[in-house]
Structures are given as structure tokens and as C-alpha cells.
Design an enzyme around this catalytic site. Structure first.
Site, PDB file in Angstrom:
ATOM      1  N   CYS A   2      25.321  19.248  86.980  1.00 43.61           N
ATOM      2  CA  CYS A   2      24.077  18.857  87.620  1.00 43.61           C
ATOM      3  C   CYS A   2      22.927  18.991  86.630  1.00 43.61           C
ATOM      4  O   CYS A   2      22.871  19.926  85.840  1.00 43.61           O
ATOM      5  CB  CYS A   2      23.706  19.684  88.851  1.00 43.61           C
ATOM      6  N   ARG A  27      25.185  15.528  82.530  1.00 46.05           N
ATOM      7  CA  ARG A  27      25.517  16.796  83.176  1.00 46.05           C
ATOM      8  C   ARG A  27      26.205  16.611  84.530  1.00 46.05           C
ATOM      9  O   ARG A  27      26.710  17.562  85.120  1.00 46.05           O
ATOM     10  CB  ARG A  27      24.251  17.631  83.391  1.00 46.05           C
ATOM     11  N   TRP A  75      26.857  16.844  90.015  1.00 43.51           N
ATOM     12  CA  TRP A  75      28.303  16.944  89.877  1.00 43.51           C
ATOM     13  C   TRP A  75      28.732  17.834  91.039  1.00 43.51           C
ATOM     14  O   TRP A  75      28.437  19.027  91.058  1.00 43.51           O
ATOM     15  CB  TRP A  75      28.673  17.576  88.535  1.00 43.51           C
ATOM     16  N   ASN A 101      21.005  23.465  90.489  1.00 43.86           N
ATOM     17  CA  ASN A 101      22.207  23.334  89.659  1.00 43.86           C
ATOM     18  C   ASN A 101      22.925  24.674  89.709  1.00 43.86           C
ATOM     19  O   ASN A 101      22.373  25.675  89.261  1.00 43.86           O
ATOM     20  CB  ASN A 101      21.777  22.999  88.217  1.00 43.86           C
ATOM     21  N   GLY A 102      24.115  24.713  90.288  1.00 40.17           N
ATOM     22  CA  GLY A 102      24.859  25.972  90.359  1.00 40.17           C
ATOM     23  C   GLY A 102      25.577  26.097  91.690  1.00 40.17           C
ATOM     24  O   GLY A 102      25.794  25.102  92.385  1.00 40.17           O
ATOM     25  N   GLU A 488      44.078  17.540  70.764  1.00 46.03           N
ATOM     26  CA  GLU A 488      42.728  16.985  70.907  1.00 46.03           C
ATOM     27  C   GLU A 488      42.777  15.462  71.079  1.00 46.03           C
ATOM     28  O   GLU A 488      42.057  14.893  71.907  1.00 46.03           O
ATOM     29  CB  GLU A 488      41.883  17.400  69.690  1.00 46.03           C
ATOM     30  N   LYS A 492      41.345  13.447  74.340  1.00 49.61           N
ATOM     31  CA  LYS A 492      40.356  12.360  74.236  1.00 49.61           C
ATOM     32  C   LYS A 492      40.834  11.135  75.005  1.00 49.61           C
ATOM     33  O   LYS A 492      40.076  10.510  75.732  1.00 49.61           O
ATOM     34  CB  LYS A 492      40.103  11.948  72.771  1.00 49.61           C
ATOM     35  N   GLU A 495      40.809  11.790  78.923  1.00 48.80           N
ATOM     36  CA  GLU A 495      39.541  11.952  79.638  1.00 48.80           C
ATOM     37  C   GLU A 495      38.693  10.691  79.692  1.00 48.80           C
ATOM     38  O   GLU A 495      37.933  10.519  80.633  1.00 48.80           O
ATOM     39  CB  GLU A 495      38.737  13.149  79.120  1.00 48.80           C
ATOM     40  N   HIS A 511      62.974  19.576  72.200  1.00 46.84           N
ATOM     41  CA  HIS A 511      63.247  20.523  73.291  1.00 46.84           C
ATOM     42  C   HIS A 511      62.830  19.957  74.646  1.00 46.84           C
ATOM     43  O   HIS A 511      62.699  20.700  75.610  1.00 46.84           O
ATOM     44  CB  HIS A 511      62.535  21.847  73.011  1.00 46.84           C
ATOM     45  N   LYS A 610      29.356  17.147  81.340  1.00 44.61           N
ATOM     46  CA  LYS A 610      29.303  17.629  79.962  1.00 44.61           C
ATOM     47  C   LYS A 610      29.410  19.145  79.878  1.00 44.61           C
ATOM     48  O   LYS A 610      30.120  19.674  79.046  1.00 44.61           O
ATOM     49  CB  LYS A 610      28.006  17.147  79.309  1.00 44.61           C
TER      50      LYS A 610
HETATM   51  O1  M6R Z   1      30.507  23.187  76.087  1.00 43.70           O
HETATM   52  P1  M6R Z   1      31.905  23.666  75.835  1.00 43.70           P
HETATM   53  O2  M6R Z   1      32.347  23.433  74.426  1.00 43.70           O
HETATM   54  O3  M6R Z   1      32.106  25.095  76.230  1.00 43.70           O
HETATM   55  O4  M6R Z   1      32.818  22.784  76.759  1.00 43.70           O
HETATM   56  C1  M6R Z   1      34.188  23.018  76.871  1.00 43.70           C
HETATM   57  C2  M6R Z   1      34.885  21.865  77.532  1.00 43.70           C
HETATM   58  O5  M6R Z   1      34.394  21.659  78.817  1.00 43.70           O
HETATM   59  C3  M6R Z   1      34.736  20.568  76.723  1.00 43.70           C
HETATM   60  O6  M6R Z   1      35.185  20.716  75.410  1.00 43.70           O
HETATM   61  C4  M6R Z   1      35.536  19.422  77.399  1.00 43.70           C
HETATM   62  O7  M6R Z   1      36.893  19.680  77.325  1.00 43.70           O
HETATM   63  C5  M6R Z   1      35.180  18.077  76.751  1.00 43.70           C
HETATM   64  N1  M6R Z   1      34.904  17.109  77.766  1.00 43.70           N
HETATM   65  C6  M6R Z   1      36.284  17.531  75.927  1.00 43.70           C
HETATM   66  O8  M6R Z   1      35.945  16.332  75.338  1.00 43.70           O
END
Ligand code: M6R
Length: 615
Positions: A2, A27, A75, A101-102, A488, A492, A495, A511, A610
Site C-alpha cells: 500500500c 507498493r 495491496w 498502510n499496514g 533467481e 524472475k 513473477e 535426483h 514491491k
Molecule cells: O525489499 P526486499 O529486498 O526485502 O524484498 C524481498 C522480496 O520481497 C523481493 O526480493 C521479491 O522477491 C522481488 N519481487 C523479487 O523480484
């Protein structure tokens, strides 16, 4: 999770709040709303959907006049994303309006109590409970808004950044924070409040960042009064000069923030080591490490806590720290670590990695580690963020604002910082020779140019993306330093394109995952010359003999893998420890292009936000 934004001053609030919401949309983006006060009427428009949907609706629904405004982009936590659950929320009398926000964890008990007192609720949100609790305090205690907010917050359990407005006191906005960020922009006769400084950067460079447990009454034509929520004591606010500029938070001609951020990596990496690393003199200066060298270098163990991409950077760091500094490392998902009664001693150093510096699980893990006596070190990107303040020491990544939800430049700059720390520790402990140390620094200095070269494979990667864009699944394989890069790469793709993808250590394939391989399955294999090359080539043979489609990321000039793979993407040669900084680049581009070709919202993928400031 949020974004909140507010304005009180002499300008029209609507364009400021709307633009602010657009900038904060990273956010959260499942619904949005704005409330405006025009001197007599408090008006509101809100909707499920994005800020663009809100704009279309609001302008046909209410007049946009008014010099006070509050806006929210959501969010969802409590209550599905729909028009009613969107923020802002009115109190029952319609006098008060809130954005939040929270999470208010004890909202259910508070709601039952308020219902007994005759309050009714339109939404399923915890936020509507809070605004009515504030209203109830005003009525019961006959106090002003600031005092009522304080009394109400002292009855809540949870996390919040809130802004509240009372139309009977139209010259002030009351804000408060606990666990969620809140910045106040201080202009000439005007104030801005927001989850970060991006909504007000073109109006003022002066900002007050509230600390956890603080609230402020922001008074038009007057000042900002900051207090502690718990004991009402006055706080002298520190007005900080912002380093942020408008260019950093705009797309700069790129179609998406993600693409811009991928291309910013050469500069982001050099900005991260510049001023710290003097390659010709063989020196690394990092105040956070220098000032605590004995404590960190003599750690019995380093525990790295992080989530998502930052956790992957932690896995790369595990290899670097053990290799170069010879300190045992454990890498933990912050969310698991905090709930499993971990054994932590005073001799441990806990490193929290977080781009946003606001991730709730990582924050909680750090607090737990500190309670148990460990030394907490933060690697964050956002200056002044909660984790950077909570840790005993730290080092920032200088990636600049990362707005695309998919983390890119944060990852490579985290690896850069962690490599510098490992090298410093190794030098101090004598576990790396001076010549090797110097060689690492010189090679690090060449990385930005090599990243630029890796970015030149973009056309080839678009061709590969086009070929495999409809694949329902994808495997990513790597070994050693490049195993976390495989994880990673898979994250990517998942997501932003919603294609199912898994990352595996290449040797683990036999395995289990090898059973998945058939002629439909694209397998991305990182097969650079340094690091288990021959073994990875054997793994490629195993895939080929099962008719899997091989996309190999190789060292420039490799001919052996070219013979076997369907596609080969070259990256420049470097030392093994630094290969993740190069091999990551084509994987970021591949997921980006596939997602664009599938018509997905690359910068704001579904269900995500984010910074994840809820558990
Ligand atoms: O702000 P942070 O690095 O703590 O965030 C951690 C994860 O939420 C963040 O890396 C998330 O996995 C990304 N969307 C990945 O691209």
C-alpha cells in the site's frame, strides 16, 4: 504494501495526490482512492483497479477542487480488493477520513466493541475500524484529532502508517507510523505526507522521516509537531535534505521500469563500489565494516536472513564468504528463521539483506537476532529504511530507486556489496593473499563494462523469448556460484510472466527433476568456464539425450556447449566469484521479453507488491 500520499497547502491537492499515487503504485495496485476537501465538502472517489481506473472514475464522479487531499493505492490484506474495501475510509459521522498502510491485528476485538457502541461498518477492513475508534475517542474524551489518534493507536496491535483528516479541523493532517514507512515533505507553507519521498520530490528537498512509534500533527501555514505515540513526549524533528531527483524515478525513455533498471546495472554496480574500493591501492573502505571489524571477522558464524531475490543474493554471498573469508555461513528465509526458535549466540553476526529495508519478516528476524545478542548488519538499498535503522551497522547498495516489482539492479548491487565485505574480511583474516585480493578488486572494476557487453545480447534473447514464450514450464540449472543465479532466473520468469519455473543445482537434476524433461521443456543452463564447467557440460548432455531444449549461458568463445545447445548466450569471462554479476543479466532480459510478449504487466505483476511490510 500500500502507498499513502497526502497534501495540505495552497495548491490544488488533486494533481499532486494523483501523481503521487502513480509513483507509489509499485507498493500495491489492486485498488485506489482519493479524498479531497474543498473548504466545505469532503469528497471521495475510490475503486478496485489501478490509479488510471481511479482517475477515469474520479473525474466524472466528484469535483477535483480542494487544497487538502489524501490518496491510497492498495495491496489487499483484510478484505478482498473491491470498491468498498478500497481506501480512504470515512468514520460513521463522515467527519473523519483515513488512509492506512499496514495491519491492525486486533481489529476484530475492537470492531466488536465498537459495534456494541452502535458503530456500523461498510467494509471488511481493519482500517475502517481504526477510523471509527478514533472518532469514538474524540466523542468520549472530547479531545482534538491528534490526541484521539494517539489514544486510539495505544489500543491497537499491529503495523501502520496512517494519515487522518477531520473536516471540522481543516488545517491539519495527523500522521503516525509503526512498522510502515512515512515521510513528511516540508515545503513553503505546504506539507506532503507519503510512504516515500517520490510524490513530493519536485516540490521540496526537505523531508522528515518519522521513526517507528512517532506521530505528527502537520499544520497548514504553521509547522510539524512530532511526538512519541506511547508517552506523548515531544520529538525535535530532523529535517533531512533529500538526494533523490526526478529523473531517477521516471522511466527515462524505456518502456518499463524493469528494462530501465536492467540497463542501469553498469552504473548501479560502479556507484556501489565507487568511493569504497581503490583497486590500484588495494584498499576497500566501508565504515560499517571498518568500525566493527573485530566483531564481524571473529564471528563464529554468519547468518544471512532475507526474502525473495535478496535471499538469492544471500546464497551467492554464502559462497563468497566461505570461499574468501573462511567464515561459516547459513542463509535463512527470514520468515522461517523468526518462527523456528533458532539457536543464536553473541558470537554470531546476522546480515539482513533487503532492497526496500522494510520487509516485515526480515525486520522481525533482525529484532530476534539482536534480542539474542547477535550483531546485526544491514545491506539495504533504501536510505533511512527501517532495517537500516534497526541494524547495529550496515552498508548501503547504491542502486538508486528500484521501482519495477521484479528486483534486478538491487540483486547485482547486493552481490557487489557482499563481495566487498567478504574481501575485506578475507584480507583482515589473512585468508586471501594480497595479490589475489588486488586481482579481485581489479576484476570488480571491469564488471560494469562487462555488464554492458552482456546487455548487447538483447536481440538474441528476444529471439529466444519469442521461441519459448508459450512454454508452460521452464527449468533453470546452475552449479556453485551460479546455482543461486538459476533460482533467481526462475523467480524472475515466474513473477512477471506467470510461467511455472524451477531453479535447481544442475547435479540435483538426476535426483528427480530430470523426469520432467521432454522435447517441450526449455532448460536454461548456466555453463560458464569457471566453476564445474565439465560437470555442467555432462548435465547438458543428460538433458540433450532426453530431448530437452537447451538455452545455455556460456563464457564468450565457448565452442563445446555451442555444439550441444539450441541457443547459446555469451557473457564475458571473469573470475568465478563475480560470474553471478554477468550471468544474471541474460536471465533478467529473457524473463522481461517473455512477459512483454505475453502482454503481462511487467512492472506490476498480479498479486505482488514491491515491499512486503506484512507477515
Ligand atoms: O525489499 P526486499 O529486498 O526485502 O524484498 C524481498 C522480496 O520481497 C523481493 O526480493 C521479491 O522477491 C522481488 N519481487 C523479487 O523480484
Amino acid at each position: 504494501m500500500c502507498g499513502i500520499v497526502g497534501y495540505i497547502g495552497h495548491r490544488e491537492a488533486y494533481p499532486i495526490v494523483l501523481k503521487g499515487l502513480q509513483r507509489l503504485e509499485y507498493r500495491g495496485y489492486d485498488s485506489a482512492g482519493i479524498a479531497l476537501f474543498d473548504g466545505s465538502d469532503l469528497k471521495m472517489s475510490k475503486t478496485k483497479g489501478k490509479v488510471a481506473d481511479l482517475k477515469a472514475r474520479l473525474e466524472s464522479e466528484i469535483s477535483t477542487d480542494g487544497t487538502v487531499g489524501l490518496g491510497h493505492t492498495r495491496w489487499a490484506t483484510h478484505g478482498e480488493p473491491n470498491d468498498v474495501n478500497s481506501h480512504p475510509h470515512y468514520s460513521n459521522s463522515g467527519e473523519l477520513v483515513i488512509i492506512h498502510n499496514g495491519i491492525i491485528e486486533n481489529y476484530d476485538a475492537l470492531k466488536k466493541e465498537l459495534k456494541k457502541r452502535g458503530y456500523t461498518f461498510k467494509s471488511d477492513t481493519d482500517t475502517e475500524v481504526l477510523v471509527n475508534l478514533i472518532e469514538d475517542v474524540i466523542k468520549k474524551e472530547n479531545v482534538k484529532l491528534g490526541k484521539a489518534v494517539q489514544i486510539a493507536l495505544n489500543q491497537t496491535v499491529g503495523a501502520y502508517a496512517i494519515a487522518v483528516f477531520n473536516k471540522s479541523k481543516p488545517d491539519e493532517i495527523v500522521v503516525a507510523r509503526l512498522g510502515s514507512p512515512l515521510a513528511i515533505g516540508v515545503g513553503e507553507d505546504e506539507f506532503f505526507v507519503a510512504s516515500d519521498a517520490s510524490p513530493f520530490i519536485e516540490f521540496t528537498n526537505n523531508a522528515i522521516y518519522l521513526e517507528d512509534g512517532e506521530m505528527a500533527v502537520v499544520r497548514r501555514h504553521k509547522d510539524v509537531r512530532v511526538r512519541k505515540i506511547k508517552d506523548d513526549s515531544l520529538v525535535d524533528p530532523y529535517v533531512q535534505e533529500l538526494q533523490l531527483n526526478l529523473e531517477q524515478i521516471e522511466k527515462g525513455g524505456y518502456e518499463h521500469f524493469m528494462l530501465k533498471e536492467i540497463h542501469e546495472q553498469p552504473n548501479a554496480i560502479s556507484d556501489t563500489y565507487r568511493g569504497r574500493m581503490l583497486a590500484d591501492k588495494g584498499i576497500i573502505r566501508m565504515a560499517g565494516v571498518d568500525d566493527n571489524m573485530e566483531r564481524i571477522a571473529n564471528a563464529k558464524r554468519i547468518i544471512i536472513v532475507a526474502c525473495g531475490t535478496s535471499w538469492h543474493a544471500g546464497l551467492v554471498a554464502e559462497y563468497i564468504f566461505e570461499d574468501i573469508a573462511r567464515i561459516p555461513v547459513e542463509v535463512e528465509y527470514a520468515s522461517e528463521f523468526r518462527y523456528r526458535n533458532p539457536i543464536i549466540s553473541e558470537n554470531d553476526v546476522v546480515i539482513a539483506i533487503s532492497q526496500s529495508g522494510e520487509t516485515a519478516d526480515t525486520m522481525a528476524a533482525i529484532k530476534l537476532a539482536k534480542e539474542k545478542g547477535a550483531f546485526a548488519f544491514g545491506v539495504c538499498n533504501v536510505v533511512g529504511s527501517s532495517i537500516s535503522r534497526e541494524t547495529n551497522a550496515g552498508a548501503y547498495t547504491h542502486a538508486g530507486p528500484e521501482i519495477g516489482v521484479a528486483s534486478t539492479k538491487a540483486f547485482t548491487t547486493q552481490i557487489t556489496v557482499l563481495t566487498l565485505i567478504a574481501l575485506k574480511l578475507g584480507k583482515f583474516k589473512g585468508t586471501i593473499s594480497q595479490s589475489d585480493f588486488q586481482f579481485h578488486l581489479q576484476e570488480m572494476e571491469r564488471i560494469p563494462e562487462k555488464v554492458k557487453e552482456a546487455l548487447k545480447s538483447d536481440n538474441l534473447i528476444q529471439e529466444i523469448a519469442y521461441k519459448y514464450r508459450y512454454a508452460p514450464n521452464c527449468l533453470y540449472l546452475g552449479r556453485g556460484y551460479n546455482f543461486p543465479v538459476a533460482l533467481e532466473g526462475a523467480l524472475k520468469l515466474k513473477e512477471i510472466s506467470y510461467i511455472h519455473a524451477e531453479g535447481y543445482p544442475a547435479a540435483e537434476m538426476k535426483h528427480g527433476p530430470i523426469a520432467l524433461i521432454d522435447e517441450q521443456m526449455p532448460v536454461v543452463v548456466i555453463a560458464t568456464k569457471k566453476g564445474h564447467y565439465e560437470k555442467v557440460v555432462s548435465n547438458i548432455q543428460e538433458i540433450k539425450s532426453r530431448k530437452g531444449k537447451i538455452i545455455a549461458v556460456v563464457t564468450k568463445g565457448d565452442e563445446e556447449v555451442r555444439e550441444l545447445a539450441d541457443y547459446v548466450i555469451e557473457v564475458p569471462e571473469t573470475i568465478e566469484a563475480l560470474t553471478p554479476l554477468l550471468t544474471t543479466i541474460p536471465l533478467q532480459l529473457l524473463s522481461y521479453h517473455i512477459a512483454v510478449m505475453l502482454g503481462k504487466n511487467v512492472d506490476q505483476p498480479r498479486n505482488l507488491a514491491k515491499s512486503v511490510t506484512v507477515e
